[in-house]
Scaffold this motif. Structure first.
Motif, PDB file in Angstrom:
ATOM      1  N   HIS A 143       7.620  12.681  31.327  1.00 36.27           N
ATOM      2  CA  HIS A 143       7.488  11.218  31.321  1.00 36.27           C
ATOM      3  C   HIS A 143       6.850  10.725  32.624  1.00 36.27           C
ATOM      4  N   GLU A 144       7.303  11.246  33.753  1.00 40.02           N
ATOM      5  CA  GLU A 144       6.721  10.852  35.047  1.00 40.02           C
ATOM      6  C   GLU A 144       5.236  11.221  35.110  1.00 40.02           C
ATOM      7  N   ILE A 145       4.906  12.410  34.631  1.00 38.45           N
ATOM      8  CA  ILE A 145       3.521  12.883  34.664  1.00 38.45           C
ATOM      9  C   ILE A 145       2.648  12.052  33.739  1.00 38.45           C
ATOM     10  N   GLU A 146       3.176  11.750  32.556  1.00 37.45           N
ATOM     11  CA  GLU A 146       2.443  10.927  31.595  1.00 37.45           C
ATOM     12  C   GLU A 146       2.141   9.557  32.189  1.00 37.45           C
ATOM     13  N   GLU A 147       3.139   8.950  32.852  1.00 39.71           N
ATOM     14  CA  GLU A 147       2.940   7.644  33.470  1.00 39.71           C
ATOM     15  C   GLU A 147       1.926   7.688  34.606  1.00 39.71           C
ATOM     16  N   LYS A 148       1.998   8.723  35.414  1.00 46.13           N
ATOM     17  CA  LYS A 148       1.143   8.819  36.600  1.00 46.13           C
ATOM     18  C   LYS A 148      -0.294   9.189  36.259  1.00 46.13           C
ATOM     19  N   THR A 149      -0.493  10.042  35.254  1.00 46.29           N
ATOM     20  CA  THR A 149      -1.836  10.572  34.981  1.00 46.29           C
ATOM     21  C   THR A 149      -2.477  10.048  33.698  1.00 46.29           C
ATOM     22  N   GLY A 150      -1.664   9.551  32.784  1.00 42.19           N
ATOM     23  CA  GLY A 150      -2.187   9.148  31.483  1.00 42.19           C
ATOM     24  C   GLY A 150      -2.378  10.309  30.526  1.00 42.19           C
ATOM     25  N   ALA A 151      -1.983  11.504  30.928  1.00 43.87           N
ATOM     26  CA  ALA A 151      -2.112  12.680  30.063  1.00 43.87           C
ATOM     27  C   ALA A 151      -1.085  12.617  28.943  1.00 43.87           C
ATOM     28  N   SER A 152      -1.464  13.124  27.788  1.00 39.83           N
ATOM     29  CA  SER A 152      -0.536  13.173  26.661  1.00 39.83           C
ATOM     30  C   SER A 152       0.497  14.275  26.901  1.00 39.83           C
ATOM     31  N   THR A 153       1.618  14.174  26.203  1.00 37.90           N
ATOM     32  CA  THR A 153       2.637  15.215  26.333  1.00 37.90           C
ATOM     33  C   THR A 153       2.099  16.562  25.818  1.00 37.90           C
ATOM     34  N   ALA A 154       1.195  16.522  24.846  1.00 39.33           N
ATOM     35  CA  ALA A 154       0.593  17.768  24.345  1.00 39.33           C
ATOM     36  C   ALA A 154      -0.238  18.435  25.446  1.00 39.33           C
TER      37      ALA A 154
END
Length: 105
Positions: free
Chosen positions: A61-72
């Motif tokens: 979740h933190e990474i998704e918020e910071k980078t915009g990368a999908s969980t996949a």
């Protein structure tokens, strides 16, 4: 030890040789802007950032918020960190070492 990838061929060898001849960040910007689309460069930069954040034990979740990368994408990069060719770990170790010496950002 020599690593032999599935993508190994003469064209890729020449590409990597060319990249190794780049001498600084400015030259990298010039070369990659000519050879890749902006989206391709941004995607590679995003993947490297995701790998760095995963190694810092950030949550998906933190990474998704910071980078915009999908969980996949995050999951795929995590698999490569754990079971891949060790390319992410190799470069992240070197970047950390460089930054600890005060040579980088």
């Amino acid at each position: 030890m020599t690593y032999h990838s599935k993508l190994k061929c003469e064209f890729v060898d020449e590409l990597f040789e060319a990249i190794l001849l780049l001498e600084n960040t400015e030259e990298c910007y010039r070369f990659f802007e000519d050879i890749c689309t902006i989206k391709e460069i941004q995607a590679m930069a995003q993947r490297l950032k995701v790998a760095k954040l995963l190694r810092q034990n950030k949550t998906y979740h933190e990474i998704e918020e910071k980078t915009g990368a999908s969980t996949a994408t995050i999951s795929r990069i995590n698999r490569f960190l754990q079971y891949g060719a060790d390319g992410y770990n190799l470069i992240l170790d070197r970047l950390e070492e460089k930054h600890q010496k005060g040579e980088g950002k």
